[in-house]
Design a protein around this motif. Structure first.
Motif, PDB file in Angstrom:
ATOM      1  N   THR A 728      68.906 108.728  -9.904  1.00  0.00           N
ATOM      2  CA  THR A 728      68.628 107.636  -8.966  1.00  0.00           C
ATOM      3  C   THR A 728      69.565 107.711  -7.762  1.00  0.00           C
ATOM      4  O   THR A 728      69.172 107.381  -6.641  1.00  0.00           O
ATOM      5  N   TYR A 729      70.799 108.151  -7.995  1.00  0.00           N
ATOM      6  CA  TYR A 729      71.771 108.246  -6.895  1.00  0.00           C
ATOM      7  C   TYR A 729      71.273 109.201  -5.816  1.00  0.00           C
ATOM      8  O   TYR A 729      71.390 108.915  -4.617  1.00  0.00           O
ATOM      9  N   ARG A 730      70.714 110.339  -6.197  1.00  0.00           N
ATOM     10  CA  ARG A 730      70.258 111.328  -5.220  1.00  0.00           C
ATOM     11  C   ARG A 730      69.068 110.836  -4.408  1.00  0.00           C
ATOM     12  O   ARG A 730      68.765 111.401  -3.356  1.00  0.00           O
ATOM     13  N   ARG A 731      68.409 109.795  -4.899  1.00  0.00           N
ATOM     14  CA  ARG A 731      67.240 109.273  -4.195  1.00  0.00           C
ATOM     15  C   ARG A 731      67.486 107.897  -3.597  1.00  0.00           C
ATOM     16  O   ARG A 731      66.556 107.189  -3.251  1.00  0.00           O
ATOM     17  N   LEU A 732      68.761 107.535  -3.497  1.00  0.00           N
ATOM     18  CA  LEU A 732      69.121 106.299  -2.813  1.00  0.00           C
ATOM     19  C   LEU A 732      68.832 106.426  -1.323  1.00  0.00           C
ATOM     20  O   LEU A 732      69.049 107.475  -0.715  1.00  0.00           O
ATOM     21  N   GLU A 733      68.376 105.345  -0.729  1.00  0.00           N
ATOM     22  CA  GLU A 733      68.102 105.347   0.703  1.00  0.00           C
ATOM     23  C   GLU A 733      69.373 105.670   1.488  1.00  0.00           C
ATOM     24  O   GLU A 733      69.336 106.427   2.465  1.00  0.00           O
ATOM     25  N   VAL A 735      71.808 107.558   0.626  1.00  0.00           N
ATOM     26  CA  VAL A 735      72.117 108.979   0.523  1.00  0.00           C
ATOM     27  C   VAL A 735      71.149 109.788   1.377  1.00  0.00           C
ATOM     28  O   VAL A 735      71.545 110.684   2.122  1.00  0.00           O
ATOM     29  N   LEU A 736      69.865 109.461   1.285  1.00  0.00           N
ATOM     30  CA  LEU A 736      68.863 110.204   2.046  1.00  0.00           C
ATOM     31  C   LEU A 736      69.000 109.965   3.548  1.00  0.00           C
ATOM     32  O   LEU A 736      68.656 110.835   4.353  1.00  0.00           O
TER      33      LEU A 736
END
Length: 843
Positions: A728-733, A735-736
Motif C-alpha cells: 500500500t505504501y508504494r501506491r500512496l498518492e 509517493v506517486l
C-alpha cells in the motif's frame, strides 16, 4: 510447564460453574477418519491468512468436502475470502477471535480425534446452530457421549512442520448411569522441521464429561488446550533464494555456539472450556444453551536493535550483492564489481554468512556494556493475549414435517491484552524504554521519545514490559430467526439477524508522541448490525435441483482495524462505518447412482471495509501505520465439482474453480509514523489489485479405488492466478506524486502516473497420492494404516504467495519510470515432496 499444567487442572475444575448447549445423539457411529490429515497441513501462523474452509466443510457437497484438504498446500481460500468471514463453533458457541474475526487453529492443534464430530454448512445452507456466515460455518460437537466407546492410539511420522505425533483417546460412551467421559491427549514434535531452523514442541489435551439426567435434560462439560512452542520460517527474496540455492532458505535463524537458534519463536496456549445444557422440551421443540470461556496466551519473538546498530537480518537488502551498485541500469566500477563478487561468494559458499550472526550480536552488546551504554541488540516478545466469554442459546421448533423455524441469541465479551516484553538482552545489562526513531528526530532531551511518560527513561530487564501496553475491549450481542418450508418440490427459507458491537481501547502507558490520548479509555464506538438472507430450491425430481440464494449484511468493523495507530494512541479510524456485504449464488445440483455434484455461480460486493497495515518503512527508516477506509471489493466466480462412479470400486472426482477477488476503488488512507504525533491524510491507488495469498483458479482430477479394506487415491491439482500481496505504501498518492506534476483528473486521480502493476505468480501442478488399509480385528478392535504423499513430483518452484517490501524501488530510464521492486519482493513456496504415515489402533 508446571504452571501450564496447573492452569489446565483449575480450568477443568471450574467448568461446572459455566452455564451451558446441543442435542445428545443416542447412537455413536464408528468413523474411519484416520484417513484424513487436514490438520497436518493447517497453517497455524497468525501472520498468514488462513484457509476459511480447512474446517468449514460440508459432507453433502462434493466441492466443499474436498477443497479444504486438497488445496491446503497452496493455502487456498474458497471464493477468495479471508477466514474472518467464516465461523467455528463448539457445541453451538462461536470461538472466532472477535478482534481479528479469525479462528485460531492452534486452539485445537493435535486434537484430531476430539474434533472429528463436526457439522459444516455452506453460506446459505440451513442448520440448527447459527444464522450462517458468508464464508460458511462449522460446529464441532464435544459432548462426551458422542465419542465411540473404547480406546484409540495413534502414531504418526512425517516430514512437515513436525516429524512425529502421538495421540491417545479414551471414551466410556454413554453408560447405564447416564454418565459419559472422554479424554484425549497428544504430542507433536520436531527438533527441526522440513525447513531449516524451525522446530516444534506441542502438547494437547481434551477432557469432557456429560450427564444425561433423563430423556429431556443433559449437561456436558469440556475443557481443552494445546500449549505449543515453534520456530518460524521467514519469506525472502528471489535473490536470497538463488544465492542460498534453495527456495526453502530461512533467514530467521543462525548459529550460536555451534547450535541453531531461531529469532522468531511463537509460544501459544489457549486453555478453553464450555458447558452445554440440552433441553428436549418435546419431540418437536429443543433448546440448546452453551457458555464458553477462553484465555489466550500468545507471544511471538523478534530481534530488535537500537541506536546506530546495523540491521541484524541476514537478508536485509543492504547486505545483498544487488545493493552494492544499481544492477538495473548502471555499470559498476572495478571496486564495486570486486565487492559484488566477494559478497556473492560468501552468500553462496558460507552458510553462516547468510544466517543471523548471534555471536556478533553478543559481542556488540559486550562492547556496549564496557562503555556503560544500552543494549544495541535484543530479542523482544510481542504479546497478543485475550480473555473471552461467549454465551449462546438456540431454540428449534418443527411445526410439522414440512415447516420449522429456529431462533438464537448470542453474547460475547472479550478483552485483548497487547504489550511487548524483553525476552533476552543478548548479554547486555541495561536497556532504556525510549523510542529509537524519535531519538533520531528530536534528541534525547525531548519528552516525545518516551514510551511511558509516567516513568521516563525507565531501565528495563528481561521479562519487563516496554514499548507499548494497551487493551482492546469488544462486546457483541446478536439475535437471529430463520423459517424453513417446503411444498410440492419447492424448498425455501428466509432468515434475519440483528445485533450490536461496542469497542474501545484502554491504554496502560502514556506515550510521548500522544500524551493526551494514549493512556486511559478511547471512548466507546458503537455499531448496529443486521443481516437478511433468503433462498429457494426447486427439486425437478429426486436427482436434479436448482437453487437461488441472496443475502445482505451490515457488519461492524473489526477492532483490529478500527484504530489508526493502536500501539500509540486511542484515535479511531475517521468516519468508521459498518461494512456492507451483498451476495448471491445460483446453483445446479445433480445426484444419481453414477454421477453427483454441483455447478455454482456467485457474486459478492463488499463496501466500507477498513484495513490496517503496520510495517517498518525502509525508505524513511521508521515504523509506519497505514489505515485504509472506505474500501470496496468484488468477489465473483464459478465453482464446479462432480464425482463419477466408474465401477463399484473405482470413482473419478473432478473439481474446478475460477474466481475473481479485487479492489474496485482507491480508498482513503491515514499514514501515521510511530516517531510522530500527527497523522497524514492520503490515498491508496488500489483499484484493480487482487486479493493475495490464494489461487484464484484451481483445478483437480482424482481417482479413488477401494477394495477389501484397501483405499487408494491419486490426485493431480493445478493452481493458477496467485497474486502477490501489494504494498500500500508504494501506491500512496504522496509517493506517486513524486513522479508527477500533481495534476489530477475529474475523479481526483493523478495524471501521467502509472500505478505499479501487481505481480501474478506462475501457476503450477502438484501430484498427490495416498494408500491405506483398514483391518477389523477380533472383539471390535481395528487397525488403520495410511500413507499420504504430497507433491510427489517435487515441484519446488510453486509459490504460495508473498509480499512486496515497503520500499519505493524505481529509477528513471529516459522519460519513463521503471519500477524494479518486484525484484525485491519476498515469497513463500509450497512444501517440496513430503509424506505423512499414520497408524491408528482402536481397542
Amino acid at each position: 510447564m508446571k504452571k501450564e499444567l496447573g492452569l489446565m487442572s483449575v480450568l477443568f475444575c471450574l467448568t461446572p460453574a459455566l452455564i451451558a448447549q446441543n442435542k445428545v445423539k443416542k447412537n455413536v457411529l464408528e468413523d474411519n477418519a484416520s484417513f484424513t490429515f487436514t490438520e497436518s497441513q493447517l497453517n497455524e501462523d497468525d501472520d498468514v491468512a488462513q484457509s476459511n474452509y480447512a474446517l468449514v466443510t460440508s459432507n453433502n457437497d462434493v466441492y466443499l468436502s474436498n477443497v479444504g484438504y486438497l488445496f491446503s498446500p497452496m493455502r487456498f481460500r474458497v471464493r477468495g475470502l479471508d477466514s474472518q468471514y467464516s465461523e467455528v463453533f463448539f457445541n453451538g458457541v462461536q470461538f472466532n477471535d472477535v478482534e481479528t474475526g479469525r479462528f485460531s487453529y492452534g486452539l485445537i492443534g493435535g486434537l484430531n480425534d476430539a474434533t472429528r464430530n463436526k457439522e459444516g454448512i455452506s453460506p446459505f445452507e440451513t442448520n440448527n446452530f447459527t444464522f450462517g456466515a458468508v464464508g460458511g460455518s462449522s460446529n464441532i460437537n464435544m459432548r462426551a457421549s458422542q465419542y465411540a466407546p473404547g480406546s484409540k492410539l495413534v502414531f504418526s511420522a512425517c516430514n512437515r512442520s513436525y516429524v512425529a505425533r502421538a495421540m491417545y483417546t479414551y471414551s466410556t460412551g454413554l453408560m447405564n448411569n447416564g454418565w459419559a467421559f472422554t479424554g484425549s491427549f497428544g504430542y507433536r514434535w520436531a527438533e527441526e522441521g522440513n525447513i531449516a531452523g524451525t522446530f516444534y514442541n506441542s502438547f494437547s489435551y481434551f477432557l469432557a464429561a456429560q450427564k444425561v439426567f433423563n430423556e429431556r435434560h443433559s449437561l456436558s462439560l469440556a475443557t481443552w488446550g494445546a500449549p505449543t512452542e515453534r520456530g518460524q520460517q521467514g519469506a525472502s527474496t528471489e535473490e536470497a533464494y538463488y544465492l542460498a540455492n534453495s527456495h526453502y532458505y530461512n533467514p530467521n535463524w543462525g548459529y550460536q555456539n555451534g547450535e541453531k537458534r531461531n529469532a522468531r519463536v511463537v509460544n501459544s496456549y489457549e486453555p478453553s472450556a464450555i458447558a452445554t445444557w440440552d433441553f428436549d422440551i418435546n419431540k418437536d421443540m429443543k433448546l440448546v444453551t452453551s457458555a464458553g470461556f477462553k484465555y489466550s496466551s500468545y507471544g511471538k519473538s523478534a530481534l530488535g536493535w537500537g541506536g546506530n546498530a546495523a540491521d541484524p537480518r541476514p537478508d536485509y537488502y543492504k547486505k545483498l550483492p544487488s545493493s552494492i551498485f544499481n544492477v538495473w541500469n548502471s555499470v559498476p566500477t572495478a571496486d564495486e564489481l570486486d565487492q559484488f563478487n566477494r559478497v556473492t561468494d560468501l552468500w553462496m559458499n558460507n552458510e553462516s554468512y547468510r544466517q543471523i550472526d548471534w555471536d556478533m550480536l553478543y559481542l556488540a552488546n559486550q562492547k556496549a556494556n564496557a562503555t556503560g551504554k544500552d543494549a544495541l541488540y535484543y530479542q523482544e516478545e510481542l504479546h497478543n493475549d485475550q480473555l473471552a466469554f461467549n454465551l449462546s442459546s438456540v431454540f428449534n421448533h418443527s411445526l410439522d414435517k414440512n415447516h420449522k423455524y429456529s431462533a438464537g441469541i448470542a453474547f460475547n465479551a472479550t478483552k485483548g491484552m497487547h504489550y511487548k516484553t524483553m525476552k533476552d538482552l543478548l548479554g547486555a545489562t541495561t536497556y532504556t524504554d525510549i523510542d529509537k526513531f524519535s531519538v533520531r528526530d528530536y534528541g534525547y532531551g525531548s519528552s516525545i521519545i518516551q514510551n511511558d511518560l509516567d516513568n521516563p527513561n525507565r531501565r528495563i530487564g528481561e521479562g519487563d514490559r516496554f514499548g507499548y501496553d494497551y487493551d482492546i475491549h469488544v462486546y457483541k450481542e446478536s439475535a437471529w430467526l430463520r423459517y424453513e418450508g417446503k411444498d410440492a418440490g419447492l424448498n425455501y427459507f428466509v432468515s434475519g439477524k440483528i445485533g450490536s458491537t461496542q469497542m474501545f481501547r484502554y491504554g496502560n502507558m502514556r506515550n510521548g508522541r500522544a500524551p493526551l490520548k494514549s493512556k486511559g479509555s478511547s471512548g466507546t464506538a458503537k455499531f448496529l448490525e443486521g443481516a437478511i438472507k433468503a433462498g429457494i430450491r426447486y427439486d425437478f425430481n429426486g436427482n436434479h435441483s436448482i437453487s437461488l440464494n441472496a443475502s445482505y449484511e451490515d457488519r461492524a468493523p473489526l477492532a483490529y482495524n478500527a484504530f489508526i495507530a493502536p500501539r500509540i494512541k486511542n484515535d479511531f479510524v475517521k468516519d468508521l462505518k459498518t461494512e456492507r456485504i451483498l451476495g448471491g449464488e445460483l446453483s445446479y445440483n445433480f445426484t444419481g447412482s453414477v454421477v453427483n455434484g454441483r455447478i455454482t455461480g456467485y457474486y459478492m460486493r463488499f463496501s466500507n471495509q477498513v484495513e490496517m497495515d503496520a510495517f517498518y518503512n525502509d525508505n524513511e527508516s521508521r515504523f509506519t501505520y497505514l489505515s485504509m477506509n472506505g474500501i470496496e471489493k468484488e468477489h465473483y466466480g464459478i465453482e464446479a465439482a462432480a464425482t463419477v462412479k466408474l465401477t463399484s470400486n473405482l470413482s473419478l472426482t473432478g473439481i474446478a474453480t475460477w474466481s475473481e477477488a479485487k479492489y474496485i476503488n482507491n480508498p482513503d488512507a491515514v499514514r501515521t509514523y510511530e516517531s510522530e504525533s500527527e497523522s497524514n491524510v492520503d490515498r491508496v491507488y488500489a483499484k484493480g489489485m487482487r486479493l493475495s495469498g490464494t489461487p484464484l483458479s484451481a483445478y483437480s482430477l482424482g481417482l479413488d479405488y477401494n477394495i477389501k479394506g484397501w483405499f487408494f487415491n491419486l490426485t493431480g491439482n493445478y493452481y493458477h492466478r496467485v497474486y502477490l500481496d501489494f504494498s500500500t505504501y508504494r501506491r500512496l498518492e504522496s509517493v506517486l506524486t513524486k513522479y508527477s506534476d500533481g495534476t489530477v483528473d475529474a475523479n481526483g486521480n493523478l495524471v501521467g502516473v502509472s500505478v505499479p502493476e501487481q505481480e501474478e505468480l506462475d501457476g503450477g501442478f502438484m501430484l498427490d497420492a495416498s494408500i491405506g488399509k483398514f483391518i477389523r480385528l477380533r472383539d471390535g478392535k481395528s487397525l488403520s494404516i495410511n500413507l499420504s504423499l504430497n507433491n510427489i513430483l517435487n515441484n519446488t518452484n510453486l509459490r504460495t504467495g508473498g509480499y512486496e517490501q515497503n520500499r519505493d524501488d524505481s529509477y528513471e530510464d529516459g522519460s519513463e519510470r521503471v519500477y524494479v521492486f518486484s525484484k525485491n519482493s519476498k515469497y513463500y513456496y509450497a512444501f517440496p515432496f513430503n509424506a505423512f504415515l499414520n497408524v491408528g489402533f482402536r481397542f
